[in-house]
Design an enzyme around this catalytic site. Sequence first.
Site, mmCIF file in Angstrom:
data_model
loop_
_atom_site.group_PDB
_atom_site.id
_atom_site.type_symbol
_atom_site.label_atom_id
_atom_site.label_comp_id
_atom_site.label_asym_id
_atom_site.label_seq_id
_atom_site.Cartn_x
_atom_site.Cartn_y
_atom_site.Cartn_z
ATOM 1 N N GLU A 140 4.894 -3.053 -11.346
ATOM 2 C CA GLU A 140 5.862 -2.720 -10.094
ATOM 3 C C GLU A 140 5.995 -1.662 -10.285
ATOM 4 O O GLU A 140 6.745 -1.497 -8.865
ATOM 5 C CB GLU A 140 7.282 -3.819 -11.048
ATOM 6 C CG GLU A 140 6.247 -5.232 -10.875
ATOM 7 C CD GLU A 140 7.052 -6.776 -10.777
ATOM 8 O OE1 GLU A 140 8.677 -5.843 -11.453
ATOM 9 O OE2 GLU A 140 6.947 -7.326 -10.329
ATOM 10 N N ASP A 161 11.543 -3.590 2.501
ATOM 11 C CA ASP A 161 9.935 -4.512 2.630
ATOM 12 C C ASP A 161 10.671 -5.399 2.982
ATOM 13 O O ASP A 161 10.831 -6.819 2.660
ATOM 14 C CB ASP A 161 9.746 -4.562 0.902
ATOM 15 C CG ASP A 161 10.890 -4.665 0.663
ATOM 16 O OD1 ASP A 161 12.243 -4.633 1.179
ATOM 17 O OD2 ASP A 161 10.882 -4.614 -0.632
#
Length: 274
Positions: A52, A68
């Site tokens: 991540e 996002d």
Amino acid sequence: MNRRAFLALSAGVAGWTALSACSTPISAAPRAPGLADPARKHVAEAIISTFENSTTELPYAEAQRLGDGRGITAGRAGFTSGTHDLLLVVRRYEQTAGGSTPLTRYVRPLTRIDAAVADGGDGDSTRGLDGFEDAWRRTSQTDPRLDQAQDAVYDDLYFRPAMDRARAIGVTTGLGQLALLDTGIQHGIGPGPDDLPALITETGPPAGDDPAWLRRFLEVRRRHLENPAYEETTEVWRESLPRVDTLESLIDQQRFDLATPLSWTFAGTRFGVA
């Protein structure tokens, strides 16, 4: 179920040489300490962090706007203002501190955003959060209670539910539990068609620590990453396919116990834990 719905329900790079495989046959994975062992939990979290954050270090002090659709992303588990869990961390920090904190002024706008998203609003809204990123970084670097709050929310939402699933199906090795934990973090642990329980069911009857079952589970996860039920996740999830590649490579190396030193490759980059 997407991450927001699930949460609303609430629930260093190193150039290691290749490690030799153990002699245990692949058909019979060794019984090894799972992630209840703090050292192995640390290794699992370092691996997930490379997935991540491209680093083995947990990014407690990081905060940014990624564009996002989730607003501000912050902290060790990528808590976001658009998916409820960032609000949970800020509230937990207040509880831990026993009163007002440098982030208290953001509770009201985070709550408004959370309520709006629950009603179908824009999860990318950051209205009222001006200066949040700087306040988060400074506070994380100066007050360990914020990092403790992050750990607590992470354990509540992700770690303990994933370990409950692992125990229920008899998965006891560190690597098997890591695979379930990473899936739960990305997919969720709710009742949705792409969530961890659905993937376990699709894999077939649990077989405890049988590596063949774990491989089938990762194959099912790969199919869901390639063709997720929710179209809005398609591009991001397909970019996550190297997560499965890495976990499969650890099966190939028979690193079921996640003992250190351990090295792995993710998306072409080599990482390791001493």
